[in-house]
Structure formats: C-alpha cells, structure tokens
Write an enzyme that holds these catalytic residues in place. Structure first.
Site, PDB file in Angstrom:
ATOM      1  N   ARG A  14       0.813  -1.217   0.000  1.00 42.18           N
ATOM      2  CA  ARG A  14       0.000   0.000   0.000  1.00 42.18           C
ATOM      3  C   ARG A  14       0.839   1.255   0.000  1.00 42.18           C
ATOM      4  O   ARG A  14       0.348   2.357  -0.276  1.00 42.18           O
ATOM      5  CB  ARG A  14      -0.922   0.026   1.237  1.00 42.18           C
ATOM      6  CG  ARG A  14      -2.148  -0.854   1.145  1.00 42.18           C
ATOM      7  CD  ARG A  14      -1.851  -2.314   1.219  1.00 42.18           C
ATOM      8  NE  ARG A  14      -1.096  -2.667   2.420  1.00 42.18           N
ATOM      9  CZ  ARG A  14      -0.266  -3.712   2.496  1.00 42.18           C
ATOM     10  NH1 ARG A  14      -0.071  -4.496   1.447  1.00 42.18           N
ATOM     11  NH2 ARG A  14       0.392  -3.975   3.612  1.00 42.18           N
ATOM     12  N   CYS A  59      -5.684  -3.010   8.611  1.00 43.07           N
ATOM     13  CA  CYS A  59      -4.534  -2.255   8.100  1.00 43.07           C
ATOM     14  C   CYS A  59      -4.950  -0.797   8.002  1.00 43.07           C
ATOM     15  O   CYS A  59      -5.985  -0.495   7.393  1.00 43.07           O
ATOM     16  CB  CYS A  59      -4.113  -2.782   6.733  1.00 43.07           C
ATOM     17  SG  CYS A  59      -2.857  -1.769   5.887  1.00 43.07           S
ATOM     18  N   CYS A 119       0.006   2.234  12.394  1.00 41.93           N
ATOM     19  CA  CYS A 119       0.242   1.001  11.644  1.00 41.93           C
ATOM     20  C   CYS A 119      -0.053  -0.157  12.585  1.00 41.93           C
ATOM     21  O   CYS A 119       0.303  -0.101  13.766  1.00 41.93           O
ATOM     22  CB  CYS A 119       1.684   0.897  11.145  1.00 41.93           C
ATOM     23  SG  CYS A 119       1.941   1.579   9.506  1.00 41.93           S
ATOM     24  N   THR A 151      -3.279   1.860   6.459  1.00 40.86           N
ATOM     25  CA  THR A 151      -3.038   2.470   5.143  1.00 40.86           C
ATOM     26  C   THR A 151      -4.061   2.017   4.111  1.00 40.86           C
ATOM     27  O   THR A 151      -4.453   2.793   3.225  1.00 40.86           O
ATOM     28  CB  THR A 151      -1.616   2.139   4.659  1.00 40.86           C
ATOM     29  OG1 THR A 151      -0.678   2.446   5.699  1.00 40.86           O
ATOM     30  CG2 THR A 151      -1.247   2.947   3.426  1.00 40.86           C
ATOM     31  N   LYS A 209       7.621  -6.434  10.102  1.00 38.53           N
ATOM     32  CA  LYS A 209       6.938  -7.284   9.129  1.00 38.53           C
ATOM     33  C   LYS A 209       7.753  -8.531   8.798  1.00 38.53           C
ATOM     34  O   LYS A 209       7.206  -9.585   8.460  1.00 38.53           O
ATOM     35  CB  LYS A 209       6.655  -6.488   7.847  1.00 38.53           C
ATOM     36  CG  LYS A 209       5.491  -5.500   7.965  1.00 38.53           C
ATOM     37  CD  LYS A 209       5.280  -4.755   6.672  1.00 38.53           C
ATOM     38  CE  LYS A 209       4.060  -3.838   6.726  1.00 38.53           C
ATOM     39  NZ  LYS A 209       2.785  -4.575   6.772  1.00 38.53           N
ATOM     40  N   THR A 223       2.609   5.025   8.119  1.00 41.98           N
ATOM     41  CA  THR A 223       3.141   5.296   6.793  1.00 41.98           C
ATOM     42  C   THR A 223       2.674   6.676   6.333  1.00 41.98           C
ATOM     43  O   THR A 223       1.758   7.262   6.921  1.00 41.98           O
ATOM     44  CB  THR A 223       2.649   4.243   5.791  1.00 41.98           C
ATOM     45  OG1 THR A 223       1.231   4.406   5.617  1.00 41.98           O
ATOM     46  CG2 THR A 223       2.947   2.821   6.286  1.00 41.98           C
TER      47      THR A 223
END
Length: 233
Positions: A51, A81, A191, A83, A160, A123
C-alpha cells in the site's frame, strides 16, 4: 448468543498484525461458550500489493476480496490495516457492505480525552488519512521529520519480517517519544504492526491503539450494541 452479524476481515497486511487483531476481537467478545462468539470470515492475503508503493494496485484486489467475503456470508467489514483505508470507498462500493472504519474510530478516541494535537506513527499514506480525520475532530497532527519517517519505515519492515526484539522496540518507542517532544499530547499507533512492539507503558501520554479499538467496535456492531455504520452515498 443468536442473531449476531457476520464480520468479514480484510487481512494479511501484514499477517502477524491480522492475527493480533483477531486475538483482540476474541478477547473483547462477551462469551461464556463457543456459540456466544461472533462469526468471522477472514481473508489473510499477504499478496495484496504494498500500500506504500507509488501507483499501488492494492485497491482493486481489496475490493475483490471484500466482494468474496460478502459472497461467503459477511454482513459488515473491517480492514486490519490503517493504510489500506485509503481504498475504503472502493471496498464498500464493490461489496455493498458497510465498513467499521479504524481511522475514524481512532481519531475519535484521540479527541475524547481533550487533546488538541496527536502524533501518528504510520506510513505516509496512513498519516495523510489521519490528518483528515483528526481535522474533523478539531485536532492538529504532529508528524516525524522526513529522515525520521524513513527510520520508522525501516523499523516497520523489520517488524513485518518478524523482528520484534529489544532493538526495534527501543527504536519504535524512541520515535513515539520524538512526537511527544514535538508537542503531541496523544500518540496513535497508525500502523497495525506498531502495537506488536510497544504499548501504553512506553509513553507518558495516552497511546491510542486503533486495532484494539476496532476490535471492540466490531464486537459492538456485530452484537447489536452499536448501530451498523452507514454506507457511503
């Protein structure tokens, strides 16, 4: 508990964060037996395009996932999520299902305590979304400078990749404290990977965890304790 709505979850962005959300969803459901829990249909799809990449094609795939969840029986959606909420409108239009919006939920929670400025660890796409939603709550946004935003992204991709060790924990908590030093009166984990490495004990200001708030609200909506969100016009 009968008559509850079936929740569809768009996940896999990333997988560990989705599992964390599902664990919270189960923990916040008032249940004395298996049958008291809400039915949850989950698409953990780590193949969704990044994304954060310019020109990402995540939207059409997320919309396709949402349509499939509806076909399987989902009646209301959640996105694990931050984003990916940039595609919320597309997802709802494609599926015809209402969405419990995590960004909206977190922004309202940030404003509830009277804070006027919120810092967001997220982000650039998530920060852009939070800027809009916080403005609707008459709140200002505190962001990291460009080089420190890059440090955040590096830490995010380490999480991640499975690194939740002491070093990345110190890095994330340090970034949050930088937001506080710049005037943030509350910090939002923008996030879903952030809560995997830090929590409220790491800060002297309120720490808003959107995935936790989303889990609570999804339970409330599915059990009829809160109205189902309206579809966009």
């Amino acid at each position: 508990m009968t008559g509850s709505l079936t929740l569809g979850v768009l996940g896999g962005m990333g997988p560990a964060a989705t599992l964390d959300f599902l664990q919270k969803l189960q923990a916040y459901t008032p249940a004395e037996q298996d049958q008291d829990h809400i039915r949850v249909l989950v698409d953990i799809n780590p193949k969704v395009p990044d994304r954060n990449a310019p020109g990402s094609l995540a939207g059409p795939l997320l919309a396709e996932m949402a349509g499939a969840l509806r076909g399987a029986g989902a009646e209301v959606l959640a996105i694990a999520c931050n984003t990916a909420h940039a595609y919320a409108g597309m997802i709802q239009r494609a599926s015809g299902l209402p969405l419990v919006d995590m960004i909206e939920t977190a922004a309202r929670a940030a404003a509830r305590g009277g804070a006027m400025r919120a810092g967001v660890l997220g982000t650039r796409g998530a920060v852009k979304l939070y800027r809009e939603y916080l403005a609707a709550q008459a709140m200002g946004l505190v962001t990291l400078p460009s080089e420190r935003q890059e440090a955040f992204m590096q830490a995010l991709y380490r999480i991640k990749a499975g690194d939740t060790g002491p070093e990345v924990r110190r890095e994330m908590a340090g970034l949050a404290k930088e937001l506080v030093a710049q005037g943030a009166e509350v910090v939002i984990a923008g996030c879903t990977e952030v809560p995997l490495v830090m929590g409220a004990d790491d800060l002297r200001v309120e720490f808003v965890e959107p995935s936790e708030l989303l889990a609570k609200r999804c339970v409330a909506v599915c059990l009829g304790m809160e109205a189902v969100p309206a579809l966009p016009v």
